[in-house]
Design a protein around this motif. Structure first.
Motif, PDB file in Angstrom:
ATOM      1  N   SER A  20       0.824  -1.209   0.000  1.00  0.00           N
ATOM      2  CA  SER A  20       0.000   0.000   0.000  1.00  0.00           C
ATOM      3  C   SER A  20       0.857   1.258   0.000  1.00  0.00           C
ATOM      4  CB  SER A  20      -0.940  -0.007   1.209  1.00  0.00           C
ATOM      5  OG  SER A  20      -0.208   0.128   2.428  1.00  0.00           O
ATOM      6  N   VAL A  21       1.950   1.259   0.765  1.00  0.00           N
ATOM      7  CA  VAL A  21       2.837   2.434   0.815  1.00  0.00           C
ATOM      8  C   VAL A  21       3.519   2.652  -0.536  1.00  0.00           C
ATOM      9  CG1 VAL A  21       4.926   3.372   1.862  1.00  0.00           C
ATOM     10  CG2 VAL A  21       3.214   2.251   3.293  1.00  0.00           C
ATOM     11  N   ILE A  22       4.013   1.558  -1.146  1.00  0.00           N
ATOM     12  CA  ILE A  22       4.723   1.682  -2.423  1.00  0.00           C
ATOM     13  C   ILE A  22       3.786   2.179  -3.518  1.00  0.00           C
ATOM     14  CG2 ILE A  22       5.871   0.366  -4.246  1.00  0.00           C
ATOM     15  CD1 ILE A  22       7.055  -1.409  -2.068  1.00  0.00           C
ATOM     16  N   VAL A  23       2.587   1.599  -3.605  1.00  0.00           N
ATOM     17  CA  VAL A  23       1.641   1.997  -4.652  1.00  0.00           C
ATOM     18  C   VAL A  23       1.209   3.447  -4.461  1.00  0.00           C
ATOM     19  CG1 VAL A  23      -0.645   1.580  -5.595  1.00  0.00           C
ATOM     20  CG2 VAL A  23       0.826  -0.346  -5.036  1.00  0.00           C
ATOM     21  N   GLN A 284      -4.586   2.609  -6.817  1.00  0.00           N
ATOM     22  CA  GLN A 284      -4.145   2.154  -5.496  1.00  0.00           C
ATOM     23  C   GLN A 284      -4.984   0.987  -5.000  1.00  0.00           C
ATOM     24  OE1 GLN A 284      -3.135   6.794  -4.261  1.00  0.00           O
ATOM     25  NE2 GLN A 284      -4.645   5.623  -3.120  1.00  0.00           N
ATOM     26  N   SER A 285      -6.288   1.105  -5.111  1.00  0.00           N
ATOM     27  CA  SER A 285      -7.180   0.088  -4.551  1.00  0.00           C
ATOM     28  C   SER A 285      -7.118  -1.211  -5.338  1.00  0.00           C
ATOM     29  CB  SER A 285      -8.616   0.623  -4.524  1.00  0.00           C
ATOM     30  OG  SER A 285      -8.715   1.772  -3.709  1.00  0.00           O
ATOM     31  N   VAL A 286      -7.081  -1.121  -6.669  1.00  0.00           N
ATOM     32  CA  VAL A 286      -6.996  -2.340  -7.482  1.00  0.00           C
ATOM     33  C   VAL A 286      -5.693  -3.074  -7.182  1.00  0.00           C
ATOM     34  CG1 VAL A 286      -6.771  -3.232  -9.827  1.00  0.00           C
ATOM     35  CG2 VAL A 286      -8.523  -1.530  -9.311  1.00  0.00           C
ATOM     36  N   ASN A 287      -4.593  -2.344  -7.073  1.00  0.00           N
ATOM     37  CA  ASN A 287      -3.317  -2.970  -6.724  1.00  0.00           C
ATOM     38  C   ASN A 287      -3.393  -3.662  -5.377  1.00  0.00           C
ATOM     39  OD1 ASN A 287      -0.822  -2.745  -8.444  1.00  0.00           O
ATOM     40  ND2 ASN A 287      -1.564  -0.662  -8.661  1.00  0.00           N
ATOM     41  N   LEU A 288      -3.988  -3.006  -4.407  1.00  0.00           N
ATOM     42  CA  LEU A 288      -4.054  -3.581  -3.062  1.00  0.00           C
ATOM     43  C   LEU A 288      -4.967  -4.798  -3.023  1.00  0.00           C
ATOM     44  CD1 LEU A 288      -3.076  -3.257  -0.174  1.00  0.00           C
ATOM     45  CD2 LEU A 288      -5.046  -1.765   0.267  1.00  0.00           C
ATOM     46  N   ALA A 291      -3.127  -7.640  -4.763  1.00  0.00           N
ATOM     47  CA  ALA A 291      -2.057  -8.100  -3.876  1.00  0.00           C
ATOM     48  C   ALA A 291      -2.634  -8.942  -2.733  1.00  0.00           C
ATOM     49  CB  ALA A 291      -1.285  -6.908  -3.316  1.00  0.00           C
ATOM     50  N   SER A 292      -3.780  -8.544  -2.205  1.00  0.00           N
ATOM     51  CA  SER A 292      -4.416  -9.323  -1.132  1.00  0.00           C
ATOM     52  C   SER A 292      -4.836 -10.704  -1.629  1.00  0.00           C
ATOM     53  CB  SER A 292      -5.630  -8.566  -0.595  1.00  0.00           C
ATOM     54  OG  SER A 292      -5.270  -7.296  -0.108  1.00  0.00           O
TER      55      SER A 292
END
Length: 315
Positions: A20-23, A284-288, A291-292
């Motif tokens: 989350s921090v990186i994205v 951000q949200s799609v990446n997170l 990743a989850s």
């Protein structure tokens, strides 16, 4: 087992926090200003400053990050798109079945091709079939899926004056039409992902065929088909299953380019369009979320290994 699960969770949660921090940071470092893009030719707000205040971009970056994470952790709210003002989670849920179908078909195609070619190469070692299988595997490893996808779309229009129309039809509406549309992208993606499976399948099966119990089966007069399919294949598939688990992020991540080329309304196309428009919350949200899903799948694979082999729990 419970202790092992807690240890794995203790590693998974910091991983998602770091993602989350990186994205979040990378989106803020990208060139361009989403506010300027929205104001140019669009009536989103009377002034740039008003729109920046409305989107919350006038606050410090760490405050924006903490508000975003607070909404996710406390309320399960991933925010809204800057451009459409629609809830991100609702849009993701609507598009995810398309991406999931593409990933499932890709896995199926890559496993079928990879396992079959790997079996033939191993059983007919150093024969013409084996050499052909190796060439196919090297070709699949060498050709990028996005390049092959572009060729599939462009070449028919150049040589046959025909451009395929990729109008998505949901599976629930017309299953046959849906498969006709999804099969070509899945084949393009699946063929390139079958290369590693071919090589792993061949080497694993060759190793199993040299085991003592296989020689015992030969000495008992069992047929080659029974020995390979019933006795050797089961053990040879273990590293293949592990490889599929490791390639899962590639199946999900690769859908971004494949869906964009074939215009499939999945999460990949949603992410690509948001990235081109600098829609920070969506990217951000799609990446997170992805990743989850990947971390959760890897956790499930680790637990499956621990269940099958109790020694892993105490490492």
């Amino acid at each position: 087992m419970k202790r092992y699960l807690l240890r794995r969770l203790a590693l998974a949660l910091p991983t998602l926090g770091l993602v989350s921090v990186i994205v979040f940071s990378m989106m803020r470092l990208m060139p361009g200003d989403v506010v300027l893009r929205m104001v140019e030719g669009q009536a989103y707000a009377p002034t740039i400053d008003a729109l920046r205040r409305e989107l919350g971009l006038d606050r410090p970056a760490y405050v924006q990050y903490l508000d975003w994470m607070r909404g996710i952790v406390l309320h399960g709210d991933f925010g809204q798109s800057y451009w459409t003002r629609q809830p991100i989670l609702d849009e993701f849920a609507r598009r995810f079945p398309v991406t999931l179908e593409l990933a499932a078909l890709t896995i199926l195609i890559s496993v079928v091709i990879g396992v079959l070619v790997g079996i033939v190469s191993a059983v007919r070692q150093d024969s013409v079939s084996d050499y052909v299988g190796r060439v196919v595997a090297i070709f699949a490893l060498s050709v990028p899926y996005f390049g092959l996808a572009v060729l599939v779309v462009v070449l028919p229009s150049i040589y046959f004056r025909w451009t395929p129309v990729w109008t998505y039809v949901p599976f629930t509406t017309d299953p046959l039409e849906n498969l006709k549309i999804m099969l070509v992208p899945a084949l393009v993606f699946g063929v390139t992902r079958a290369g590693p499976i071919m090589r792993i399948m061949r080497s694993a099966l060759l190793d199993v065929l040299r085991q003592e119990y296989i020689r015992t089966a030969w000495s008992k007069g069992l047929s080659e088909r029974v020995i390979v399919l019933r006795h050797a294949l089961k053990n040879a598939l273990i590293p293949v299953i592990s490889l599929i688990g490791l390639q899962t992020p590639l199946y999900l991540g690769g859908s971004v380019i494949v869906e964009s080329i074939f215009r499939l309304p999945g999460v990949g196309l949603f992410f690509f369009e948001a990235l081109t428009r600098l829609d920070y919350p969506v990217v951000q949200s799609v990446n997170l979320i992805i990743a989850s899903l990947v971390v959760g799948l890897n956790l499930a694979i680790d637990l499956a290994y621990a269940f099958l082999d109790p020694r892993i729990r105490y490492r």
